[in-house]
Design a protein around this motif. Sequence first.
Motif, PDB file in Angstrom:
ATOM      1  N   ALA A  45       0.547  -1.212  -0.213  1.00  0.00           N
ATOM      2  CA  ALA A  45      -0.143   0.001   0.081  1.00  0.00           C
ATOM      3  C   ALA A  45       0.996   1.306  -0.073  1.00  0.00           C
ATOM      4  O   ALA A  45       1.950   1.367   0.466  1.00  0.00           O
ATOM      5  CB  ALA A  45      -1.035  -0.007   1.167  1.00  0.00           C
ATOM      6  N   TYR A  47       0.794   5.864   0.384  1.00  0.00           N
ATOM      7  CA  TYR A  47       0.018   6.740   0.988  1.00  0.00           C
ATOM      8  C   TYR A  47       0.595   7.913   0.694  1.00  0.00           C
ATOM      9  O   TYR A  47       1.826   8.335   0.661  1.00  0.00           O
ATOM     10  CB  TYR A  47      -0.344   6.855   2.459  1.00  0.00           C
ATOM     11  N   TYR A 193      -7.012   7.274  -3.439  1.00  0.00           N
ATOM     12  CA  TYR A 193      -7.401   5.554  -3.958  1.00  0.00           C
ATOM     13  C   TYR A 193      -8.805   5.758  -4.512  1.00  0.00           C
ATOM     14  O   TYR A 193      -9.093   4.959  -5.452  1.00  0.00           O
ATOM     15  CB  TYR A 193      -7.459   4.778  -2.754  1.00  0.00           C
ATOM     16  N   VAL A 225      -6.496   3.533   5.877  1.00  0.00           N
ATOM     17  CA  VAL A 225      -6.819   4.241   4.767  1.00  0.00           C
ATOM     18  C   VAL A 225      -6.476   5.750   4.856  1.00  0.00           C
ATOM     19  O   VAL A 225      -6.358   6.632   3.879  1.00  0.00           O
ATOM     20  CB  VAL A 225      -8.073   3.982   4.102  1.00  0.00           C
ATOM     21  N   LEU A 241      -4.630   7.163   1.731  1.00  0.00           N
ATOM     22  CA  LEU A 241      -4.258   5.907   1.010  1.00  0.00           C
ATOM     23  C   LEU A 241      -4.318   6.512  -0.637  1.00  0.00           C
ATOM     24  O   LEU A 241      -5.218   6.989  -1.006  1.00  0.00           O
ATOM     25  CB  LEU A 241      -5.231   4.870   1.076  1.00  0.00           C
ATOM     26  N   LYS A 242      -3.177   6.002  -1.230  1.00  0.00           N
ATOM     27  CA  LYS A 242      -3.244   6.253  -2.730  1.00  0.00           C
ATOM     28  C   LYS A 242      -3.477   4.995  -3.490  1.00  0.00           C
ATOM     29  O   LYS A 242      -4.019   5.051  -4.619  1.00  0.00           O
ATOM     30  CB  LYS A 242      -1.896   6.867  -3.070  1.00  0.00           C
ATOM     31  N   SER A 243      -2.702   3.979  -3.007  1.00  0.00           N
ATOM     32  CA  SER A 243      -2.842   2.720  -3.718  1.00  0.00           C
ATOM     33  C   SER A 243      -2.951   1.426  -2.959  1.00  0.00           C
ATOM     34  O   SER A 243      -2.248   1.392  -1.724  1.00  0.00           O
ATOM     35  CB  SER A 243      -1.755   2.488  -4.955  1.00  0.00           C
TER      36      SER A 243
END
Length: 247
Positions: A45, A47, A193, A225, A241-243
Motif C-alpha cells: 500500500a 499513502y 485511492y 486508509v 491511501l493512494k494505492s
Amino acid sequence: MSMNFRNQAMPAIKQLAVCGLFALSISVSAQDSGDSSVPLQPYAASYTAYKWGDDVGEANIELSQLGENQYSLLYTSKVSKFFLSDKRSEHSIFRIEDSSVVPYQYYYSRSGTGPDKALKVTFSQQGEGKITVENGDTFKWNGEFDNQIYRLDLAKQLAQGKTSLEYDFVNYRGQLRHYGVEVVNEEVLSLPYGELAAVKVKLIRDSNKRETFAWFAPSLNYALVRLQQFKDGDEQGDIKLKSFKTL
C-alpha cells in the motif's frame, strides 16, 4: 532560511513523519481472527502525506511471508517541506503462533534534517522472556508488541466489532508504552485511492496534547486508509491511501 522559520517548521515535519509510526496497519481478513492456520494476505500500500494543504511526500508498507507462519512488515516514509526532510523506515519480523502475533525483531531508522537515529529491538522467548533494546534497556517480556505489529490485532478486533481496546508495546525510541484505541464512528472518505467507507478510531494517550485519528476500511480487510494527527489543536499531518494491492 531564518532560524525562526526553521524552529517552527521542523517540528511540523517531524510530527508528520511520526504520524506514519501509528498509521500503517497490517491487512487481515475476518477469517484470520480465529484460525492461525489461515495465512495473512501479503499486500503493498502507498499513502500520500499532506501538510499545510500541500503534498509533501509519501509512505509505503509491504507485508510479505518469509516462511511458514513467519512474516515481514516493512514501512517506509519520506516527507519534505521547503529545505527540511525526514526519511524513516520500520521493519518488523514476527510469527503467528496459536492465532497470536509474536514479535521477533524490530528495526527503526531515521535520516534527514537533524540527527540520524537507528534502533534494534529483539524479543526472546527463552526463560521468562525478555526484550532487549540494542545499546539500551532490557525488559522482562510481558506480551508487549513492537511499534508496528500491535496493529495486526487491532485490525482483527475491528473486524470482530470491538469498539475499545488497549495495547502495550515498545515504541520506536525503545520505550515501553501503553495506548488505548476507541472507535469514534463510521464515515465515507474521498481519498486519492477513491471513495471508501471506513471505521474511524482515536488513539488514547496519557497526554492530551496530541490527538491521532485513523480510518480503517472494511472493504480492504480493515487496512488503514487515512491518518490525521493534531498537537495542541493544530494539524500536524494527514496521510491518505493512494494505492493498495494484494501480492
